[in-house]
Design an enzyme around this catalytic site. Structure first.
Site, PDB file in Angstrom:
ATOM      1  N   SER A   1      -1.684  -5.283  -6.259  1.00 55.90           N
ATOM      2  CA  SER A   1      -0.615  -4.887  -5.345  1.00 55.90           C
ATOM      3  C   SER A   1       0.742  -5.389  -5.852  1.00 55.90           C
ATOM      4  O   SER A   1       1.187  -4.976  -6.920  1.00 55.90           O
ATOM      5  CB  SER A   1      -0.941  -5.393  -3.936  1.00 55.90           C
ATOM      6  OG  SER A   1      -0.115  -4.777  -2.974  1.00 55.90           O
TER       7      SER A   1
ATOM      8  N   ASP B   1      -7.016   3.536   0.339  1.00 52.92           N
ATOM      9  CA  ASP B   1      -6.001   2.492   0.476  1.00 52.92           C
ATOM     10  C   ASP B   1      -4.895   2.995   1.396  1.00 52.92           C
ATOM     11  O   ASP B   1      -4.218   3.988   1.099  1.00 52.92           O
ATOM     12  CB  ASP B   1      -5.436   2.161  -0.905  1.00 52.92           C
ATOM     13  CG  ASP B   1      -4.533   0.944  -0.923  1.00 52.92           C
ATOM     14  OD1 ASP B   1      -3.812   0.715   0.056  1.00 52.92           O
ATOM     15  OD2 ASP B   1      -4.547   0.230  -1.952  1.00 52.92           O
TER      16      ASP B   1
ATOM     17  N   HIS C   1      -7.676  -1.465   0.078  1.00 51.15           N
ATOM     18  CA  HIS C   1      -6.735  -2.375  -0.580  1.00 51.15           C
ATOM     19  C   HIS C   1      -7.251  -3.810  -0.659  1.00 51.15           C
ATOM     20  O   HIS C   1      -6.561  -4.686  -1.153  1.00 51.15           O
ATOM     21  CB  HIS C   1      -5.409  -2.357   0.196  1.00 51.15           C
ATOM     22  CG  HIS C   1      -4.216  -2.857  -0.569  1.00 51.15           C
ATOM     23  ND1 HIS C   1      -3.663  -2.161  -1.629  1.00 51.15           N
ATOM     24  CD2 HIS C   1      -3.456  -3.975  -0.431  1.00 51.15           C
ATOM     25  CE1 HIS C   1      -2.616  -2.815  -2.098  1.00 51.15           C
ATOM     26  NE2 HIS C   1      -2.474  -3.928  -1.407  1.00 51.15           N
TER      27      HIS C   1
END
Length: 279
Positions: free
Chosen positions: A148, A224, A257
């Protein structure tokens, strides 16, 4: 440089340690973790850096990443820094995506952030010097990965330093801070309103401006929730295609995620890096 051991734990035929030191770059104490596989006396092992995402510390991947078996099998040191400076005197905002836990791997130029928020220099220069001094690390063989915000860090730091990193990978990276709310907020706050100053912190812009990675692997989950607004993986696909730069960018069906996703594929990433680190 003074290094304090917080803890060491035996795991997968190696030692998982947590350490602190006083950082000259951030002006704070910084904590990081290092996994060192068992090795012959005097041997030097290649290094894989893992940069974490928003709100995380070194502990998230250390406790949930499931990387140690692969690192032990391939003989790779795994280094997991924190995501920002911390402490009572460090400026902060009451939000998860700016301030503490959200350093974005930049060197801030704006007040009040510029005194402490120097994560780019910390990752690019200060911590590597400490790792090379304190651990059996072969600093001529390094690779980098991240998740991320940390995927953004891995991409940009790797692209800016191709002579240092033999391979780059990322999980669910923010590929273009110039084109997403997280990036616009962070870079405006840390770097200022001039968007031309942001390009060195944007993977797609770096590639467009000539930066290249010899080996690049990205995994992104199709489920995600941040994909469309924040991560925008397709922009990286397009940047690599426009530049003629080879990259393996995989959309993993049904994954989100979280560390359930990362832990599923992190061992595979370790093996992929190992192949390039041993070449």
């Amino acid at each position: 440089m003074s290094l304090e051991t917080v803890s060491t734990t035996r795991s997968h035929g190696g030692t998982q340690g947590v350490y602190t030191h006083r950082s000259a770059q951030t002006g704070t104490d910084m904590t990081f973790s290092v996994f060192v596989p068992d090795h012959a006396e005097g041997a030097k092992l290649p290094v894989l850096w893992y940069l974490s995402g928003l709100t995380c510390t070194h502990a998230n991947v250390t406790e949930k990443g499931e990387f140690r078996e692969a690192c032990a099998r391939h003989g790779i040191i795994f280094v997991a820094p924190d995501t920002s400076p911390r402490g009572e005197d460090v400026p902060d905002e009451d939000t998860y995506d700016f301030g503490k836990g959200a350093g974005f791997y930049v060197d801030a130029t704006q007040e009040p952030w510029k005194a402490n928020f120097r994560m780019r220099s910390y990752i690019e220069s200060e911590l590597p010097a400490l790792i090379g001094e304190a651990f059996p690390a072969d600093m001529a063989r390094q690779a980098i990965t991240g998740h991320s915000m940390g995927g953004h860090g891995a991409l940009t730091i790797g692209l800016r330093n191709p002579e240092r990193f033999r391979s780059i990978s990322a999980f669910s990276p923010i590929v273009s801070p110039l084109a997403c709310p997280w990036g616009e907020k962070a870079l405006t706050g840390y770097i200022g309103a001039d968007r031309t100053d942001w390009r060195e912190y944007d993977a797609c812009a770096l590639i467009a401006d000539g930066a290249r990675a010899p080996h690049l692997l990205v995994d992104q989950g199709t489920a995600d929730g941040f994909l469309e607004e924040q991560l925008k993986t397709q922009l990286l696909v397009e940047a690599c295609e426009a530049a003629g730069m080879a990259a393996t960018i995989r959309m993993q069906e049904g994954y989100d995620h979280s560390y359930y996703f990362i832990s599923t594929f992190l061992g595979e990433h370790v093996a992929w890096h190992a192949a390039h680190l041993s070449a």
